[in-house]
Design a protein around this motif. Sequence first.
Motif, mmCIF file in Angstrom:
data_model
loop_
_atom_site.group_PDB
_atom_site.id
_atom_site.type_symbol
_atom_site.label_atom_id
_atom_site.label_comp_id
_atom_site.label_asym_id
_atom_site.label_seq_id
_atom_site.Cartn_x
_atom_site.Cartn_y
_atom_site.Cartn_z
ATOM 1 N N GLY A 164 0.592 -0.890 0.390
ATOM 2 C CA GLY A 164 0.236 -0.267 -0.110
ATOM 3 C C GLY A 164 0.468 0.984 -0.169
ATOM 4 N N LEU A 165 2.152 1.007 0.144
ATOM 5 C CA LEU A 165 3.303 2.468 0.809
ATOM 6 C C LEU A 165 3.469 1.758 -1.121
ATOM 7 C CD1 LEU A 165 4.675 2.325 3.502
ATOM 8 C CD2 LEU A 165 2.886 3.437 3.465
ATOM 9 N N ASP A 166 4.275 3.605 -0.893
ATOM 10 C CA ASP A 166 4.999 3.972 -2.646
ATOM 11 C C ASP A 166 6.403 3.194 -2.288
ATOM 12 O OD1 ASP A 166 6.857 5.942 -0.698
ATOM 13 O OD2 ASP A 166 4.700 7.522 -1.850
ATOM 14 N N VAL A 167 6.638 3.585 -3.889
ATOM 15 C CA VAL A 167 8.180 2.426 -3.880
ATOM 16 C C VAL A 167 9.034 3.170 -3.345
ATOM 17 C CG1 VAL A 167 9.934 2.849 -5.330
ATOM 18 C CG2 VAL A 167 7.609 2.694 -6.432
ATOM 19 N N LYS A 168 9.191 4.661 -2.865
ATOM 20 C CA LYS A 168 10.323 5.385 -1.844
ATOM 21 C C LYS A 168 10.214 4.360 -0.278
ATOM 22 C CE LYS A 168 8.236 9.863 -0.730
ATOM 23 N NZ LYS A 168 6.678 9.754 -1.422
ATOM 24 N N ALA A 169 9.040 4.405 0.326
ATOM 25 C CA ALA A 169 9.112 3.591 1.457
ATOM 26 C C ALA A 169 8.918 3.092 1.788
ATOM 27 C CB ALA A 169 7.430 4.499 1.151
ATOM 28 N N ILE A 223 15.385 11.315 1.497
ATOM 29 C CA ILE A 223 14.344 9.788 0.634
ATOM 30 C C ILE A 223 14.623 9.666 -0.753
ATOM 31 C CG2 ILE A 223 12.331 8.701 0.808
ATOM 32 C CD1 ILE A 223 12.307 9.842 3.958
ATOM 33 N N ARG A 224 14.101 10.673 -1.201
ATOM 34 C CA ARG A 224 13.869 10.839 -3.148
ATOM 35 C C ARG A 224 15.515 10.592 -3.194
ATOM 36 N NH1 ARG A 224 8.659 12.604 -3.609
ATOM 37 N NH2 ARG A 224 9.039 12.869 -5.606
ATOM 38 N N ASN A 225 16.241 10.849 -3.195
ATOM 39 C CA ASN A 225 17.525 11.138 -3.696
ATOM 40 C C ASN A 225 17.884 9.355 -3.827
ATOM 41 O OD1 ASN A 225 17.869 13.367 -4.780
ATOM 42 N ND2 ASN A 225 18.872 14.329 -2.969
ATOM 43 N N THR A 226 17.707 9.273 -2.522
ATOM 44 C CA THR A 226 18.149 7.663 -2.625
ATOM 45 C C THR A 226 17.595 6.569 -3.012
ATOM 46 O OG1 THR A 226 18.910 8.423 -0.162
ATOM 47 C CG2 THR A 226 18.861 5.685 -0.740
ATOM 48 N N ALA A 227 16.332 6.787 -2.768
ATOM 49 C CA ALA A 227 15.140 5.887 -3.545
ATOM 50 C C ALA A 227 15.148 5.812 -5.036
ATOM 51 C CB ALA A 227 13.635 6.491 -3.519
ATOM 52 N N ASP A 282 7.067 7.589 -6.445
ATOM 53 C CA ASP A 282 5.583 8.144 -6.138
ATOM 54 C C ASP A 282 5.120 6.788 -6.244
ATOM 55 O OD1 ASP A 282 6.985 10.034 -3.940
ATOM 56 O OD2 ASP A 282 5.993 11.295 -6.093
ATOM 57 N N GLN A 283 5.167 5.981 -7.275
ATOM 58 C CA GLN A 283 3.889 5.180 -7.357
ATOM 59 C C GLN A 283 3.003 3.563 -6.016
ATOM 60 O OE1 GLN A 283 1.868 5.053 -10.349
ATOM 61 N NE2 GLN A 283 1.328 2.645 -11.122
ATOM 62 N N PRO A 284 2.480 3.246 -5.793
ATOM 63 C CA PRO A 284 1.972 2.369 -5.121
ATOM 64 C C PRO A 284 2.592 1.171 -5.686
ATOM 65 C CG PRO A 284 0.288 3.702 -5.146
ATOM 66 C CD PRO A 284 1.349 4.747 -5.871
ATOM 67 N N ALA A 285 3.837 0.565 -4.620
ATOM 68 C CA ALA A 285 4.290 -0.609 -5.110
ATOM 69 C C ALA A 285 3.307 -1.714 -5.415
ATOM 70 C CB ALA A 285 5.356 -1.323 -3.995
ATOM 71 N N ARG A 286 2.052 -1.864 -5.034
ATOM 72 C CA ARG A 286 1.175 -2.662 -5.607
ATOM 73 C C ARG A 286 1.180 -2.664 -7.281
ATOM 74 N NH1 ARG A 286 -2.038 0.900 -3.232
ATOM 75 N NH2 ARG A 286 -3.890 1.883 -4.691
ATOM 76 N N LEU A 287 1.255 -1.151 -7.980
ATOM 77 C CA LEU A 287 1.241 -1.246 -8.903
ATOM 78 C C LEU A 287 2.177 -1.948 -9.567
ATOM 79 C CD1 LEU A 287 -1.091 1.907 -8.680
ATOM 80 C CD2 LEU A 287 -2.081 -0.502 -9.074
ATOM 81 N N GLN A 324 8.545 -5.529 -8.113
ATOM 82 C CA GLN A 324 8.177 -5.429 -7.107
ATOM 83 C C GLN A 324 9.538 -6.128 -6.521
ATOM 84 O OE1 GLN A 324 4.745 -7.588 -6.527
ATOM 85 N NE2 GLN A 324 3.080 -5.368 -6.396
ATOM 86 N N GLN A 325 9.792 -6.807 -6.898
ATOM 87 C CA GLN A 325 11.147 -7.631 -6.317
ATOM 88 C C GLN A 325 12.038 -6.816 -6.491
ATOM 89 O OE1 GLN A 325 11.856 -10.147 -4.595
ATOM 90 N NE2 GLN A 325 11.788 -11.864 -5.415
ATOM 91 N N LYS A 326 12.869 -5.976 -7.419
ATOM 92 C CA LYS A 326 13.820 -5.599 -7.131
ATOM 93 C C LYS A 326 13.781 -4.170 -6.105
ATOM 94 C CE LYS A 326 13.960 -5.490 -12.657
ATOM 95 N NZ LYS A 326 14.404 -4.430 -13.661
ATOM 96 N N ILE A 327 12.360 -4.326 -5.632
ATOM 97 C CA ILE A 327 12.239 -3.076 -5.039
ATOM 98 C C ILE A 327 12.639 -3.911 -3.246
ATOM 99 C CG2 ILE A 327 10.581 -1.813 -3.245
ATOM 100 C CD1 ILE A 327 8.515 -1.403 -5.660
ATOM 101 N N VAL A 328 12.613 -4.631 -3.512
ATOM 102 C CA VAL A 328 13.340 -5.647 -1.710
ATOM 103 C C VAL A 328 14.312 -5.565 -2.221
ATOM 104 C CG1 VAL A 328 12.502 -7.893 -0.650
ATOM 105 C CG2 VAL A 328 10.446 -7.105 -1.466
ATOM 106 N N ILE A 329 14.750 -5.797 -3.411
ATOM 107 C CA ILE A 329 16.551 -6.289 -3.333
ATOM 108 C C ILE A 329 16.681 -4.185 -2.832
ATOM 109 C CG2 ILE A 329 18.384 -6.279 -4.926
ATOM 110 C CD1 ILE A 329 16.679 -8.610 -6.558
ATOM 111 N N ALA A 330 16.235 -3.942 -3.566
ATOM 112 C CA ALA A 330 17.049 -2.700 -3.191
ATOM 113 C C ALA A 330 16.992 -1.966 -1.797
ATOM 114 C CB ALA A 330 16.396 -1.309 -3.389
#
Length: 517
Positions: free
Chosen positions: A358-363, A385-389, A404-409, A415-421
């Motif tokens: 439910g949260l966005d990519v950066k969060a 936070i924005r620069n790092t993301a 700012d895009q919700p991760a669910r979309l 999504q897997q890459k976000i978890v790796i990040a």
Amino acid sequence: MQSEKTETAGESGYLISLRNVSKRFPGVLALDNCQLDLLPGEVHALMGENGAGKSTLMKILSGVYQKDEGSIFVDGREVDIDGPRAAQELGIGIIHQELNLMNHLSAAQNIFIGREPRGRFGMFLDEETLNRQAAGIFARMRLKLDPRTPVGELTVARQQMVEIAKALSFNSRVLIMDEPTAALNNAEIDELFRIIRDLQAQGVGIVYISHKMDELRRISNRVTVMRDGKYIATVPTEETPIDTIISMMVGRQLDGARPVVANAADNKVVLEVKGLSRGHAIRDVSFQLRKGEILGFAGLMGAGRTEVARAIFGADPLDAGEIFIHGGKAVIKSPSDAVAHGIGYLSEDRKHFGLATGLDVKANVVMSSMNRFLKKGLFLDQAAIRNTAQGYVRQLAIKTPSIDQPARLLSGGNQQKIVIAKWLLRDCDILFFDEPTRGIDIGAKSEIYKLLNTLAEQGKAIVMISSELPEVLRMSHRVLVMCEGRITGELSAAEASQEKIMQLATQRASAVAAPTH
């Protein structure tokens, strides 16, 4: 309810015949023209790798799923099975690997739950008749068990006997057993096999799903092999070498050439575990992981691979064992302890345990490192936070309209890459990837593979748990194979093959011996 159709002479003589059965789920052809025949008094083993379609086929036979195409014959008559009750009325029972009993009720009450005999005027339960009927079924099974015993006081093996009795209470002539010996010791397996042979003698047909090759020789008459949702062959057990069955189970060609992996054998050991044990799930597991290495963990469902990763990460408690990181003994009681020691864990269920969808990519990227972005201990540094993301979105080529895009979309691969990040930001030296490409498309898989190789080249130590043998062979410097909670073998990249891995993953006798390192 089931409906009978015309009798087909070609199917007569069989208790059950499945013909050209197909099943589709959104985006997946789970079964493609599959077939199975079961004779009275036969134990018919159903075998295949994880995801081969065995359970789906049995769920169709037991009414949990409905077929999209094909025919089902019972005693030579074509039927429609539109639910579990329809299957029960046809004499088809299933004993799931996960037992479905109520611990606070007695064995007899569990057997007849919802069908209890009533006394005068139908107002009160007739406990005497209930217990007598249950005792009759136990007598048929030659099982010494007091029907009044609460199920919660029984061993797992005895609970399984109650499940079998429950199926027989419906006058079942067909029993489906899904990994029935997974939690049993040798003496309990002997007792189960005695009951199976007694049922055979009474004409009951049994479909027996198992990965344990030694059990096939002892209990089955024929073996049907499935692979990738397709029927491969049915062969007589006695006349068919185990190696032939294994070849039928894995007999696909690898996708593309296997890349040459760098030798990490001389690199520094960054993680060593000794004698990890946790009930039946983990049994005396020991191994080393080196800097810059991708260590593949292979095995079939329930082998204990995920349990080992979760225990090292502190998500589940251990009964025994030691963990050493960079040569020093580490005390890990919780995931936060593991993270503090530089360990990251990417769960096989990323949506529940890896992401806040439910949260966005950066969060999601900064979630595990939020303390780094506190200003004066009170306020979040939103610019940082924005620069790092954005940096990780570029580095990992995460396809997203914005941070700012919700991760669910996002797609599964992104999504897997976000978890790796998230774990890269924590600068973890040791990374556990549990089924890293499950549910993502071929293109995204290729990107994940490149990323894993890049991380290894940078010196990260990686454990990759995967049920896809081509993936394990493609990516691993070494492969450890597990069966029933134990490591049954270790293979170098040069000597590993699908057949060798499957032999180690199914040779239960090896699991009793000491691990080979």
